[in-house]
Design a protein around this motif. Sequence first.
Motif, PDB file in Angstrom:
ATOM      1  N   UNK A  27       0.804  -1.213   0.000  1.00 39.18           N
ATOM      2  CA  UNK A  27       0.000   0.000   0.000  1.00 39.18           C
ATOM      3  C   UNK A  27       0.840   1.269   0.000  1.00 39.18           C
ATOM      4  N   UNK A  28       2.135   1.141  -0.300  1.00 40.43           N
ATOM      5  CA  UNK A  28       3.027   2.298  -0.386  1.00 40.43           C
ATOM      6  C   UNK A  28       3.686   2.299  -1.761  1.00 40.43           C
ATOM      7  N   UNK A  29       4.241   3.430  -2.185  1.00 33.47           N
ATOM      8  CA  UNK A  29       4.884   3.485  -3.505  1.00 33.47           C
ATOM      9  C   UNK A  29       6.066   2.520  -3.610  1.00 33.47           C
ATOM     10  N   UNK A  30       6.299   2.021  -4.811  1.00 33.52           N
ATOM     11  CA  UNK A  30       7.400   1.093  -5.048  1.00 33.52           C
ATOM     12  C   UNK A  30       8.735   1.710  -4.660  1.00 33.52           C
ATOM     13  N   UNK A  31       8.918   2.993  -4.901  1.00 39.62           N
ATOM     14  CA  UNK A  31      10.182   3.649  -4.541  1.00 39.62           C
ATOM     15  C   UNK A  31      10.460   3.515  -3.041  1.00 39.62           C
ATOM     16  N   UNK A  32       9.421   3.591  -2.220  1.00 38.72           N
ATOM     17  CA  UNK A  32       9.586   3.449  -0.772  1.00 38.72           C
ATOM     18  C   UNK A  32       9.905   1.999  -0.398  1.00 38.72           C
ATOM     19  N   UNK A  33       9.270   1.040  -1.068  1.00 37.84           N
ATOM     20  CA  UNK A  33       9.556  -0.376  -0.818  1.00 37.84           C
ATOM     21  C   UNK A  33      11.026  -0.661  -1.122  1.00 37.84           C
ATOM     22  N   UNK A  34      11.486  -0.202  -2.277  1.00 39.87           N
ATOM     23  CA  UNK A  34      12.887  -0.422  -2.658  1.00 39.87           C
ATOM     24  C   UNK A  34      13.831   0.190  -1.635  1.00 39.87           C
ATOM     25  N   UNK A  35      13.527   1.404  -1.196  1.00 40.35           N
ATOM     26  CA  UNK A  35      14.362   2.097  -0.207  1.00 40.35           C
ATOM     27  C   UNK A  35      14.455   1.285   1.079  1.00 40.35           C
ATOM     28  N   UNK A  36      13.348   0.709   1.501  1.00 39.26           N
ATOM     29  CA  UNK A  36      13.308  -0.065   2.753  1.00 39.26           C
ATOM     30  C   UNK A  36      14.067  -1.390   2.640  1.00 39.26           C
ATOM     31  N   UNK A  37      13.973  -2.074   1.497  1.00 41.57           N
ATOM     32  CA  UNK A  37      14.563  -3.418   1.401  1.00 41.57           C
ATOM     33  C   UNK A  37      15.972  -3.437   0.826  1.00 41.57           C
ATOM     34  N   UNK A  38      16.410  -2.338   0.198  1.00 35.16           N
ATOM     35  CA  UNK A  38      17.757  -2.322  -0.374  1.00 35.16           C
ATOM     36  C   UNK A  38      18.789  -2.675   0.688  1.00 35.16           C
ATOM     37  N   UNK A  39      19.749  -3.500   0.284  1.00 33.83           N
ATOM     38  CA  UNK A  39      20.814  -3.897   1.197  1.00 33.83           C
ATOM     39  C   UNK A  39      20.983  -5.406   1.228  1.00 33.83           C
ATOM     40  N   UNK A  40      21.842  -5.837   2.114  1.00 31.43           N
ATOM     41  CA  UNK A  40      22.178  -7.263   2.239  1.00 31.43           C
ATOM     42  C   UNK A  40      21.402  -7.877   3.398  1.00 31.43           C
ATOM     43  N   UNK A  41      20.746  -9.000   3.125  1.00 29.90           N
ATOM     44  CA  UNK A  41      19.912  -9.683   4.108  1.00 29.90           C
ATOM     45  C   UNK A  41      20.304 -11.152   4.190  1.00 29.90           C
ATOM     46  N   UNK A  42      20.289 -11.689   5.392  1.00 29.25           N
ATOM     47  CA  UNK A  42      20.512 -13.125   5.582  1.00 29.25           C
ATOM     48  C   UNK A  42      19.157 -13.811   5.686  1.00 29.25           C
ATOM     49  N   UNK A  43      18.941 -14.810   4.835  1.00 33.31           N
ATOM     50  CA  UNK A  43      17.713 -15.602   4.887  1.00 33.31           C
ATOM     51  C   UNK A  43      17.844 -16.590   6.041  1.00 33.31           C
ATOM     52  N   UNK A  58      22.841 -18.256   3.642  1.00 32.54           N
ATOM     53  CA  UNK A  58      22.126 -17.808   2.446  1.00 32.54           C
ATOM     54  C   UNK A  58      21.832 -16.319   2.594  1.00 32.54           C
ATOM     55  N   UNK A  59      22.249 -15.543   1.608  1.00 37.08           N
ATOM     56  CA  UNK A  59      22.096 -14.088   1.646  1.00 37.08           C
ATOM     57  C   UNK A  59      21.434 -13.592   0.371  1.00 37.08           C
ATOM     58  N   UNK A  60      20.647 -12.533   0.527  1.00 36.61           N
ATOM     59  CA  UNK A  60      20.033 -11.874  -0.617  1.00 36.61           C
ATOM     60  C   UNK A  60      20.381 -10.392  -0.509  1.00 36.61           C
ATOM     61  N   UNK A  61      20.942  -9.860  -1.569  1.00 37.12           N
ATOM     62  CA  UNK A  61      21.229  -8.436  -1.628  1.00 37.12           C
ATOM     63  C   UNK A  61      20.249  -7.812  -2.611  1.00 37.12           C
ATOM     64  N   UNK A  62      19.429  -6.892  -2.110  1.00 35.29           N
ATOM     65  CA  UNK A  62      18.474  -6.172  -2.946  1.00 35.29           C
ATOM     66  C   UNK A  62      19.117  -4.865  -3.391  1.00 35.29           C
ATOM     67  N   UNK A  63      19.001  -4.564  -4.673  1.00 38.49           N
ATOM     68  CA  UNK A  63      19.569  -3.335  -5.229  1.00 38.49           C
ATOM     69  C   UNK A  63      18.602  -2.795  -6.280  1.00 38.49           C
ATOM     70  N   UNK A  64      17.574  -2.088  -5.817  1.00 35.64           N
ATOM     71  CA  UNK A  64      16.609  -1.488  -6.747  1.00 35.64           C
ATOM     72  C   UNK A  64      15.766  -2.520  -7.462  1.00 35.64           C
ATOM     73  N   UNK A  65      16.065  -2.728  -8.741  1.00 33.37           N
ATOM     74  CA  UNK A  65      15.297  -3.677  -9.559  1.00 33.37           C
ATOM     75  C   UNK A  65      15.976  -5.038  -9.684  1.00 33.37           C
ATOM     76  N   UNK A  66      17.087  -5.220  -8.993  1.00 34.68           N
ATOM     77  CA  UNK A  66      17.858  -6.460  -9.119  1.00 34.68           C
ATOM     78  C   UNK A  66      18.184  -7.042  -7.749  1.00 34.68           C
ATOM     79  N   UNK A  67      18.638  -8.278  -7.760  1.00 32.88           N
ATOM     80  CA  UNK A  67      19.067  -8.931  -6.526  1.00 32.88           C
ATOM     81  C   UNK A  67      20.272  -9.805  -6.820  1.00 32.88           C
ATOM     82  N   UNK A  68      20.993 -10.131  -5.765  1.00 35.33           N
ATOM     83  CA  UNK A  68      22.068 -11.125  -5.824  1.00 35.33           C
ATOM     84  C   UNK A  68      21.771 -12.136  -4.735  1.00 35.33           C
ATOM     85  N   UNK A  69      21.635 -13.403  -5.130  1.00 35.10           N
ATOM     86  CA  UNK A  69      21.374 -14.509  -4.214  1.00 35.10           C
ATOM     87  C   UNK A  69      22.709 -15.211  -3.984  1.00 35.10           C
TER      88      UNK A  69
END
Length: 133
Positions: A27-43, A58-69
């Motif tokens: 329920x928020x703009x995509x730009x805000x979602x990306x801002x919140x999730x960008x970065x490196x996360x451990x699953x 296992x790590x996921x790095x979110x970077x805008x429209x892309x990710x690195x698993x």
Amino acid sequence: MINKIKCSLWLSLLAITMQANPVKLYGIPLSEVKKQVNGRWELVSAQNFEEELEYEGTYITFAGDNYIWTDAGESEEGALNWRKEDSGEGYEAWLMDVFYEENPSYPLEIEGDTLYIQDFTESGYKYLLIRRK
């Protein structure tokens, strides 16, 4: 004794007020979602009504429209393919293809350094990730 009780009560109230408030990621703009999730996360884990899965390394790095698993030292890049859809829970959510293209999921909420991602398929896994540097 009363001072100990007062001190304990005060510390409990302080701990409650210092806890992070969850930030809903729907329920928020995509730009805000990306801002919140960008970065490196451990699953860390995933669970549904039938089972709970645990992950290690296992790590996921979110970077805008892309990710690195990254798993076991090997990395795989991919596109998130963001799109807005009805979640089936009464709100619209931003779907992404971070786990599998045929099994989309969406960022549900962030609480402090904890991210929850909801599987959008019949399995209904809710993934728990922890922000890492």
